[in-house]
Design an enzyme around this catalytic site. Structure first.
Site, PDB file in Angstrom:
ATOM      1  N   ASP A 237      -2.814   4.943  -2.598  1.00  0.00           N
ATOM      2  CA  ASP A 237      -3.899   5.449  -1.763  1.00  0.00           C
ATOM      3  C   ASP A 237      -4.211   6.930  -2.022  1.00  0.00           C
ATOM      4  OD1 ASP A 237      -5.589   5.133   0.830  1.00  0.00           O
ATOM      5  OD2 ASP A 237      -4.301   6.849   1.294  1.00  0.00           O
TER       6      ASP A 237
ATOM      7  N   ASP B 158       0.861  -1.172   0.000  1.00  0.00           N
ATOM      8  CA  ASP B 158       0.000   0.000   0.000  1.00  0.00           C
ATOM      9  C   ASP B 158       0.902   1.227   0.000  1.00  0.00           C
ATOM     10  OD1 ASP B 158      -2.425   1.519   0.258  1.00  0.00           O
ATOM     11  OD2 ASP B 158      -3.275  -0.196   1.308  1.00  0.00           O
TER      12      ASP B 158
ATOM     13  N   GLU C  19      -6.202   4.377  -6.290  1.00  0.00           N
ATOM     14  CA  GLU C  19      -7.481   4.699  -5.649  1.00  0.00           C
ATOM     15  C   GLU C  19      -7.813   6.116  -6.084  1.00  0.00           C
ATOM     16  OE1 GLU C  19      -9.552   4.704  -1.232  1.00  0.00           O
ATOM     17  OE2 GLU C  19      -7.576   5.627  -1.470  1.00  0.00           O
TER      18      GLU C  19
ATOM     19  N   HIS D  46     -11.256  -2.918   2.407  1.00  0.00           N
ATOM     20  CA  HIS D  46     -11.128  -2.544   3.811  1.00  0.00           C
ATOM     21  C   HIS D  46     -11.852  -1.246   4.146  1.00  0.00           C
ATOM     22  CE1 HIS D  46      -8.237  -0.107   1.702  1.00  0.00           C
ATOM     23  NE2 HIS D  46      -8.101   0.658   2.759  1.00  0.00           N
ATOM     24  N   ASP D  47     -12.262  -0.488   3.137  1.00  0.00           N
ATOM     25  CA  ASP D  47     -12.933   0.795   3.347  1.00  0.00           C
ATOM     26  C   ASP D  47     -14.435   0.726   3.123  1.00  0.00           C
ATOM     27  OD1 ASP D  47     -10.884   2.432   4.170  1.00  0.00           O
ATOM     28  OD2 ASP D  47     -10.298   3.022   2.147  1.00  0.00           O
TER      29      ASP D  47
END
Length: 555
Positions: free
Chosen positions: A199, A98, A256, A328-329
């Site tokens: 991210d 990440d 993202e 995960h979000d």
């Protein structure tokens, strides 16, 4: 389209804190992951994405990084990370990290130095800006609520944080900041990671005038994305980052990306795009309403499939998006997309099928392959997520009762996906011998890996077959490169499309309704979530009745 090594791969996201604990401290770790690599290989996984494992105070679950070159001791040591990387490669798989470079932690060495001297060199690594009229420089609201500006003690300046106040934004306009970030990325690439999930990357470009905008809420603030949407030039940063880092190693990168301008898709994921791929967040329009989670609109099949097909069409001829049901979000896809009457094994199989066989890179989130679902928390105190606590308060401020606000969190909280992986029916779902850091879903007794490994018709075994079908030599080309052509578009219960390449086509059709649906019968069935006997009983000449929850993949 020029072939890239990642085109035909299937990715599995690991949320390390909740995957597998090897030492009984209640937190997942590298040794736990290493012990489950054979499980992932058998599932059919090619690439493993690790959510952040860097040193962090964990204000935002590791997305607040205090040292990019060190491993959080909760997960293990750098030596154990190197062992994990070696074990992944030994199995013919790849590991991606990440990459969190819009912001860091307020405990980062550079930020601490900046606070010591708000007018010094290190202050320029961040956005240290003088206030206006006795207040903040502008009226931006952070992603987690409240002002995106925090007063610097003993100074007339504020620092910018799009997320929590403990997550100061990096100043990408500063060449020294960018060089620091690029050197760090290359250090990890040289270590042997195959790429990154990038991210919140659209946020790195700021309008350094920091203008205020018309408020969009009673708090007098406007969401910080208003500025992001109004400024140009992020592509220059992204191209430089790609040139200085990713391109050196032919790394796989998935962005993202929110708030991208309509005509920029090719720049982001085209043949020479900023990234290899970007997540398809077309379903995000159902997650948040005008004011928050509490007024999000209900997901209906016609609206959902329309969003998916629109996204598939706009990507055709440009590149690859990365398809997700959950991460995960987000809450669990099982609880989010399936109507109540199909929240069962067949529903989970149908949902997985229509997503994984779309054009794009399939991403599977831990637990998705066994049908994990949203966890019924009993109070707001059981939640850990900073965003959930903010949205709970937003709902209360809007006039909802405590029970109604809690229900909103049960439906939308990020913690729904962060509850520990359910490995067995043993204590704590086999995740830990200690006290788990977050509540374990009480249904682990019935929904777990060990149980499904023993059942031939389980969701887990179906996922293995589904992934194997996508990789089958006879069909791989069509699933990877074929167009997506919607069928039965007017149906309010069928989610159906064909994957077409040259003169070949494969149809995927699923019934998400509560009644049988008549469909045209095709030739060879490649995959179904019902038995052959059931399929034969349904056939009636040139047509057949597709049962609720049934999915078929056929030539």
């Amino acid at each position: 389209m020029q072939y890239k090594w990642w085109h035909d791969k299937v990715v599995y996201q690991i949320y390390p804190k909740s995957f597998m604990d090897s030492n009984g401290d209640g937190i997942g770790d590298f040794r736990g992951i290493i012990g489950k690599l054979d499980y992932l290989k058998e599932l059919g996984i090619d690439i493993i994405w690790l959510s952040p494992v860097y040193q962090s105070p964990f204000v935002d679950q590791g997305y607040d990084i205090s040292d990019y070159y060190r491993i959080a001791e909760e997960f293990g040591t750098m030596e154990e990370f190197d062992e994990l990387l070696w074990e992944v490669k030994k199995r013919g798989m790849y590991l991606i990290m990440d990459l969190v470079v819009n912001h860091c932690s307020d405990q980062h060495e550079f930020f601490q130095r900046a606070l010591e001297d708000p007018d010094g060199e290190y202050a320029d690594y961040f956005y240290f800006v003088k206030g206006k009229d006795g207040g903040a420089p502008s009226n931006y609201r952070s992603y987690f609520g409240g002002s995106a500006w925090e007063k610097i003690p003993g100074s007339d300046k504020y620092y910018l944080h799009f997320f929590a106040k403990e997550q100061p934004d990096w100043n990408w306009e500063n060449e020294k900041t960018r060089r620091y970030i690029y050197d760090m990325i290359n250090w990890w690439l040289d270590k042997g990671v195959a790429g990154f999930r990038v991210d919140a990357i659209i946020n790195i470009k700021k309008d350094t005038r920091f203008p205020s905008y018309e408020p969009d809420g009673a708090d007098g603030l406007v969401h910080c994305t208003k500025m992001v949407e109004s400024v140009d030039g992020v592509g220059e940063f992204l191209e430089e980052m790609k040139r200085e880092t990713f391109a050196r190693k032919d790394a796989f990168t998935v962005g993202e990306v929110f708030n991208m301008k309509e005509d920029e898709l090719r720049e982001f994921i085209g043949e020479d795009g900023h990234f290899s791929s970007m997540f398809d967040f077309c379903a995000e329009e159902f997650c948040t309403g005008e004011h928050g989670w509490y007024d999000a609109r209900e997901i209906t099949l016609p609206a959902w499939k329309q969003a998916v097909f629109r996204s598939q069409m706009e990507t055709e001829g440009i590149g690859f998006k990365s398809n997700i049901i959950e991460n995960h979000d987000e809450p669990r896809g099982f609880s989010r997309f399936l109507p109540k009457h199909l929240q069962n094994d067949n529903g989970a199989k149908a949902l997985g099928t229509v997503n994984i066989l779309l054009k794009g890179i399939p991403f599977i989130y831990q637990g998705q392959e066994i049908g994990m679902r949203n966890c019924p928390m009993e109070s707001i105190e059981e939640y850990d997520d900073i965003s959930t606590k903010d949205q709970y308060q937003v709902a209360l401020d809007a006039g909802l009762t405590e029970e109604q606000a809690l229900w909103v969190c049960r439906e939308h909280s990020r913690d729904n996906a962060r509850t520990p992986m359910q490995w067995s029916a043993q204590a704590n779902a086999g995740f830990t011998t200690g006290t788990p850091w977050l509540k374990i879903h009480p249904d682990y007794i019935h929904i777990n890996v060990e149980k499904q490994e023993k059942e031939d018709d389980s969701i887990l075994h179906y996922y293995q077959k589904l992934i194997a079908l996508r990789k089958h030599p006879a069909w791989k080309e069509i699933f990877v490169y074929g167009k997506t052509v919607p069928v039965y578009e007017d149906s309010d219960c069928l989610f159906a499309y064909e994957r077409v390449l040259g003169n070949e086509s494969i149809q995927v059709v699923a019934n998400f309704g509560s009644r049988e649906a008549q469909i045209e019968r095709k030739s060879e069935i490649l995959l179904s979530n019902l038995s052959k006997v059931q399929q034969e009983e349904q056939s009636r000449g040139s047509s057949m009745a597709l049962l609720p929850g049934q999915v078929l993949v056929w030539k």
